[in-house]
Design a protein around this motif. Structure first.
Motif, PDB file in Angstrom:
ATOM      1  N   TRP A  67      -0.286   5.962 -93.505  1.00  0.00           N
ATOM      2  CA  TRP A  67      -1.558   6.206 -92.797  1.00  0.00           C
ATOM      3  C   TRP A  67      -2.738   5.886 -93.683  1.00  0.00           C
ATOM      4  CZ3 TRP A  67      -5.573   9.638 -93.745  1.00  0.00           C
ATOM      5  CH2 TRP A  67      -6.510   9.759 -92.717  1.00  0.00           C
ATOM      6  N   VAL A  68      -2.647   6.314 -94.964  1.00  0.00           N
ATOM      7  CA  VAL A  68      -3.748   6.021 -95.895  1.00  0.00           C
ATOM      8  C   VAL A  68      -3.907   4.518 -96.081  1.00  0.00           C
ATOM      9  CG1 VAL A  68      -4.511   6.266 -98.288  1.00  0.00           C
ATOM     10  CG2 VAL A  68      -3.546   8.234 -97.083  1.00  0.00           C
ATOM     11  N   ARG A  69      -2.786   3.796 -96.223  1.00  0.00           N
ATOM     12  CA  ARG A  69      -2.858   2.342 -96.409  1.00  0.00           C
ATOM     13  C   ARG A  69      -3.426   1.655 -95.174  1.00  0.00           C
ATOM     14  NH1 ARG A  69       2.015   1.677 -97.184  1.00  0.00           N
ATOM     15  NH2 ARG A  69       2.651   0.750 -95.197  1.00  0.00           N
ATOM     16  N   ARG A  70      -3.002   2.117 -93.994  1.00  0.00           N
ATOM     17  CA  ARG A  70      -3.518   1.521 -92.760  1.00  0.00           C
ATOM     18  C   ARG A  70      -5.005   1.811 -92.579  1.00  0.00           C
ATOM     19  NH1 ARG A  70      -0.717   3.664 -87.483  1.00  0.00           N
ATOM     20  NH2 ARG A  70      -1.884   5.501 -88.204  1.00  0.00           N
ATOM     21  N   SER A  71      -5.423   3.055 -92.916  1.00  0.00           N
ATOM     22  CA  SER A  71      -6.840   3.407 -92.780  1.00  0.00           C
ATOM     23  C   SER A  71      -7.701   2.591 -93.721  1.00  0.00           C
ATOM     24  CB  SER A  71      -7.035   4.903 -93.048  1.00  0.00           C
ATOM     25  OG  SER A  71      -6.303   5.675 -92.111  1.00  0.00           O
ATOM     26  N   LEU A  72      -7.227   2.472 -94.973  1.00  0.00           N
ATOM     27  CA  LEU A  72      -7.999   1.672 -95.930  1.00  0.00           C
ATOM     28  C   LEU A  72      -8.033   0.206 -95.530  1.00  0.00           C
ATOM     29  CD1 LEU A  72      -6.794   3.246 -99.311  1.00  0.00           C
ATOM     30  CD2 LEU A  72      -8.978   3.611 -98.131  1.00  0.00           C
ATOM     31  N   GLY A  73      -6.948  -0.293 -94.948  1.00  0.00           N
ATOM     32  CA  GLY A  73      -6.926  -1.689 -94.522  1.00  0.00           C
ATOM     33  C   GLY A  73      -7.788  -1.963 -93.308  1.00  0.00           C
ATOM     34  N   SER A  74      -8.011  -0.911 -92.473  1.00  0.00           N
ATOM     35  CA  SER A  74      -8.816  -1.123 -91.267  1.00  0.00           C
ATOM     36  C   SER A  74     -10.313  -0.997 -91.509  1.00  0.00           C
ATOM     37  CB  SER A  74      -8.393  -0.121 -90.190  1.00  0.00           C
ATOM     38  OG  SER A  74      -8.656   1.210 -90.613  1.00  0.00           O
ATOM     39  N   ILE A  75     -10.705  -0.558 -92.720  1.00  0.00           N
ATOM     40  CA  ILE A  75     -12.148  -0.399 -92.989  1.00  0.00           C
ATOM     41  C   ILE A  75     -12.886  -1.732 -92.896  1.00  0.00           C
ATOM     42  CG2 ILE A  75     -13.815   0.189 -94.779  1.00  0.00           C
ATOM     43  CD1 ILE A  75     -12.010   2.484 -95.579  1.00  0.00           C
ATOM     44  N   PRO A  76     -12.433  -2.797 -93.554  1.00  0.00           N
ATOM     45  CA  PRO A  76     -13.156  -4.088 -93.410  1.00  0.00           C
ATOM     46  C   PRO A  76     -13.194  -4.586 -91.966  1.00  0.00           C
ATOM     47  CG  PRO A  76     -11.673  -4.144 -95.281  1.00  0.00           C
ATOM     48  CD  PRO A  76     -11.329  -2.914 -94.522  1.00  0.00           C
ATOM     49  N   GLN A  77     -12.045  -4.398 -91.268  1.00  0.00           N
ATOM     50  CA  GLN A  77     -12.021  -4.836 -89.872  1.00  0.00           C
ATOM     51  C   GLN A  77     -12.996  -4.030 -89.023  1.00  0.00           C
ATOM     52  OE1 GLN A  77      -8.170  -4.525 -88.113  1.00  0.00           O
ATOM     53  NE2 GLN A  77      -8.803  -5.415 -86.142  1.00  0.00           N
ATOM     54  N   GLY A  78     -13.088  -2.701 -89.273  1.00  0.00           N
ATOM     55  CA  GLY A  78     -14.031  -1.872 -88.519  1.00  0.00           C
ATOM     56  C   GLY A  78     -15.471  -2.269 -88.776  1.00  0.00           C
ATOM     57  N   ILE A  79     -15.784  -2.588 -90.059  1.00  0.00           N
ATOM     58  CA  ILE A  79     -17.153  -3.016 -90.372  1.00  0.00           C
ATOM     59  C   ILE A  79     -17.475  -4.339 -89.663  1.00  0.00           C
ATOM     60  CG2 ILE A  79     -18.672  -3.759 -92.238  1.00  0.00           C
ATOM     61  CD1 ILE A  79     -17.199  -1.796 -94.069  1.00  0.00           C
ATOM     62  N   GLY A  80     -16.525  -5.265 -89.701  1.00  0.00           N
ATOM     63  CA  GLY A  80     -16.752  -6.536 -89.009  1.00  0.00           C
ATOM     64  C   GLY A  80     -16.883  -6.358 -87.515  1.00  0.00           C
ATOM     65  N   SER A  81     -16.045  -5.468 -86.952  1.00  0.00           N
ATOM     66  CA  SER A  81     -16.125  -5.225 -85.507  1.00  0.00           C
ATOM     67  C   SER A  81     -17.461  -4.604 -85.129  1.00  0.00           C
ATOM     68  CB  SER A  81     -14.982  -4.314 -85.074  1.00  0.00           C
ATOM     69  OG  SER A  81     -13.724  -4.919 -85.336  1.00  0.00           O
ATOM     70  N   TYR A  82     -17.979  -3.714 -85.990  1.00  0.00           N
ATOM     71  CA  TYR A  82     -19.272  -3.083 -85.696  1.00  0.00           C
ATOM     72  C   TYR A  82     -20.372  -4.130 -85.595  1.00  0.00           C
ATOM     73  CZ  TYR A  82     -23.636  -0.600 -86.511  1.00  0.00           C
ATOM     74  OH  TYR A  82     -24.909  -0.144 -86.431  1.00  0.00           O
ATOM     75  N   PHE A  83     -20.422  -5.014 -86.592  1.00  0.00           N
ATOM     76  CA  PHE A  83     -21.474  -6.035 -86.559  1.00  0.00           C
ATOM     77  C   PHE A  83     -21.263  -7.002 -85.402  1.00  0.00           C
ATOM     78  CE2 PHE A  83     -21.897  -4.706 -91.042  1.00  0.00           C
ATOM     79  CZ  PHE A  83     -23.258  -4.468 -91.071  1.00  0.00           C
ATOM     80  N   ASN A  84     -20.003  -7.326 -85.087  1.00  0.00           N
ATOM     81  CA  ASN A  84     -19.743  -8.213 -83.960  1.00  0.00           C
ATOM     82  C   ASN A  84     -20.157  -7.567 -82.633  1.00  0.00           C
ATOM     83  OD1 ASN A  84     -18.707 -10.212 -85.614  1.00  0.00           O
ATOM     84  ND2 ASN A  84     -16.596  -9.464 -85.426  1.00  0.00           N
ATOM     85  N   VAL A  85     -19.800  -6.284 -82.484  1.00  0.00           N
ATOM     86  CA  VAL A  85     -20.175  -5.583 -81.254  1.00  0.00           C
ATOM     87  C   VAL A  85     -21.683  -5.429 -81.150  1.00  0.00           C
ATOM     88  CG1 VAL A  85     -20.035  -3.351 -80.085  1.00  0.00           C
ATOM     89  CG2 VAL A  85     -17.983  -4.387 -81.025  1.00  0.00           C
ATOM     90  N   HIS A  86     -22.332  -5.148 -82.282  1.00  0.00           N
ATOM     91  CA  HIS A  86     -23.795  -5.026 -82.259  1.00  0.00           C
ATOM     92  C   HIS A  86     -24.438  -6.341 -81.829  1.00  0.00           C
ATOM     93  CE1 HIS A  86     -27.669  -3.351 -83.369  1.00  0.00           C
ATOM     94  NE2 HIS A  86     -27.928  -4.465 -84.037  1.00  0.00           N
ATOM     95  N   GLY A  87     -23.959  -7.444 -82.397  1.00  0.00           N
ATOM     96  CA  GLY A  87     -24.507  -8.744 -82.000  1.00  0.00           C
ATOM     97  C   GLY A  87     -24.220  -9.073 -80.549  1.00  0.00           C
ATOM     98  N   GLU A  88     -22.993  -8.755 -80.097  1.00  0.00           N
ATOM     99  CA  GLU A  88     -22.635  -9.009 -78.702  1.00  0.00           C
ATOM    100  C   GLU A  88     -23.472  -8.157 -77.758  1.00  0.00           C
ATOM    101  OE1 GLU A  88     -20.349 -10.868 -75.643  1.00  0.00           O
ATOM    102  OE2 GLU A  88     -20.705 -11.310 -77.778  1.00  0.00           O
ATOM    103  N   ASN A  89     -23.726  -6.903 -78.163  1.00  0.00           N
ATOM    104  CA  ASN A  89     -24.553  -6.025 -77.337  1.00  0.00           C
ATOM    105  C   ASN A  89     -25.969  -6.566 -77.211  1.00  0.00           C
ATOM    106  OD1 ASN A  89     -25.235  -3.784 -75.838  1.00  0.00           O
ATOM    107  ND2 ASN A  89     -25.666  -2.509 -77.619  1.00  0.00           N
ATOM    108  N   ALA A  90     -26.532  -7.022 -78.317  1.00  0.00           N
ATOM    109  CA  ALA A  90     -27.877  -7.608 -78.271  1.00  0.00           C
ATOM    110  C   ALA A  90     -27.905  -8.852 -77.391  1.00  0.00           C
ATOM    111  CB  ALA A  90     -28.348  -7.940 -79.686  1.00  0.00           C
ATOM    112  N   ARG A  91     -26.851  -9.674 -77.498  1.00  0.00           N
ATOM    113  CA  ARG A  91     -26.797 -10.890 -76.678  1.00  0.00           C
ATOM    114  C   ARG A  91     -26.696 -10.547 -75.192  1.00  0.00           C
ATOM    115  NH1 ARG A  91     -23.316 -14.054 -74.177  1.00  0.00           N
ATOM    116  NH2 ARG A  91     -21.586 -12.645 -74.629  1.00  0.00           N
ATOM    117  N   LEU A  92     -25.877  -9.533 -74.860  1.00  0.00           N
ATOM    118  CA  LEU A  92     -25.736  -9.142 -73.457  1.00  0.00           C
ATOM    119  C   LEU A  92     -27.018  -8.538 -72.911  1.00  0.00           C
ATOM    120  CD1 LEU A  92     -22.132  -7.625 -73.477  1.00  0.00           C
ATOM    121  CD2 LEU A  92     -22.867  -9.821 -72.529  1.00  0.00           C
ATOM    122  N   LYS A  93     -27.723  -7.751 -73.738  1.00  0.00           N
ATOM    123  CA  LYS A  93     -29.003  -7.196 -73.294  1.00  0.00           C
ATOM    124  C   LYS A  93     -30.008  -8.303 -72.998  1.00  0.00           C
ATOM    125  CE  LYS A  93     -28.814  -2.631 -75.473  1.00  0.00           C
ATOM    126  NZ  LYS A  93     -29.430  -1.726 -76.486  1.00  0.00           N
TER     127      LYS A  93
END
Length: 301
Positions: A67-93
């Motif tokens: 679980w610790v390894r998976r959580s640490l591995g998902s941190i970069p993906q979560g950060i990238g997803s946040y910025f992608n979702v933020h950009g997509e949200n701005a584009r949709l607005k």
């Protein structure tokens, strides 16, 4: 010069203890491995029980590390997803805002086209139409209510001609220039229009109030009350406005006066139709027949 420190473990008690524990651990591990090997060879059921016990102990620990390894591995993906979702949200607005603007423009064009079609239809069915033109502005902030029409004397517009749209009467031309004309709106205080009530033909006078409403007074000798909802149209009296053009609807009464809402809101109009001044046909007077002469009647003197 100070002599170099001796790195041999025999001169360090801590190193000696560490080396001893290492030997003991290696020997213990070898003994445990040998015992497990012998157990698995000569007594497989017992070995399976031991293996199950070790699995029960090590599985939670392994799950925690996983679980610790998976959580640490998902941190970069979560950060990238946040910025992608933020950009997509701005584009949709932005896309929603653009779509709303396009829909608003389309609705405006649809309303304008519908009014133009109704105006063209009215022009085609009337025989006294002069020109259909745009109302470029109207004065709604003062007590005097005027509008400007982008057609003038060069288009056949003359002073005194009525102005209307398919919904009802707008006003009357009071000034003209070559390519523009000034319209006295129906709601102006100087506007007076002969009207009649549609349900019984009661003659009345509609005059503007200057506040967007109309006063209606009975023109009949007998006093007849008004009711909310009464509809009035032009009567044709006076020779200016052709009959049966919608003028106003009563919203409330004040004694013998009715307060009415005009059939047309000039502030919401884009186009209007200018008509010929209505002149009622003169009533033909009977011509007297000539009296017969004595000679024609055969009378003798």
């Amino acid at each position: 010069m100070a002599p170099p420190r001796n790195r041999r473990p025999g001169f360090s008690r801590r190193a000696q203890y560490g080396l001893f524990i290492g030997y003991v651990g290696a020997a213990g591990g070898a003994l445990i491995g040998a015992a497990l090997l012998l157990l698995s060879t000569f007594n497989p059921p017992a070995f399976a029980a031991v293996r199950s016990m070790f699995a029960e102990v090590t599985t939670p620990v392994a799950s925690g590390f996983h679980w610790v390894r998976r959580s640490l591995g998902s941190i970069p993906q979560g950060i990238g997803s946040y910025f992608n979702v933020h950009g997509e949200n701005a584009r949709l607005k932005k896309q929603l805002a653009d779509n709303a603007l396009s829909v608003s423009r389309a609705q405006t064009l649809d309303q304008e086209n519908r009014r133009l079609r109704e105006l063209v239809k009215l022009r085609d069915v009337t025989t006294d139409a002069i020109v259909a033109a745009r109302l470029v502005n109207s004065s709604s902030s003062s007590t005097r209510r005027y509008a400007t029409l982008n057609a003038g004397s060069w288009q056949g517009v003359k002073r005194g001609q009525p102005v209307r749209d398919p919904s009802g009467l707008i006003g009357q031309i009071i000034e003209t220039s070559p390519n523009s004309a000034r319209v006295l709106l129906l709601v102006d205080a100087e506007s007076i229009v002969p009207v009649r009530r549609t349900r019984d033909g009661l003659p009345a006078i509609a005059s503007g109030r200057g506040d967007g409403l109309i006063d209606i007074r009975s023109a009949s000798v007998s006093t007849m009350g008004f009711r909310a909802g009464d509809v009035f149209v032009t009567s044709g009296t006076g020779g200016v406005f052709s009959p049966n053009i919608p003028v106003a609807r009563v919203v409330r009464t004040q004694g013998d006066i009715a307060i009415a809402q005009p059939a047309v809101n000039p502030d919401a109009l884009d186009f209007a139709l200018v008509q010929q001044t209505f002149l009622p046909e003169p009533v033909a007077t009977p011509t007297p027949s000539p009296s017969p002469s004595p000679a024609q009647s055969g009378a003798t003197p």
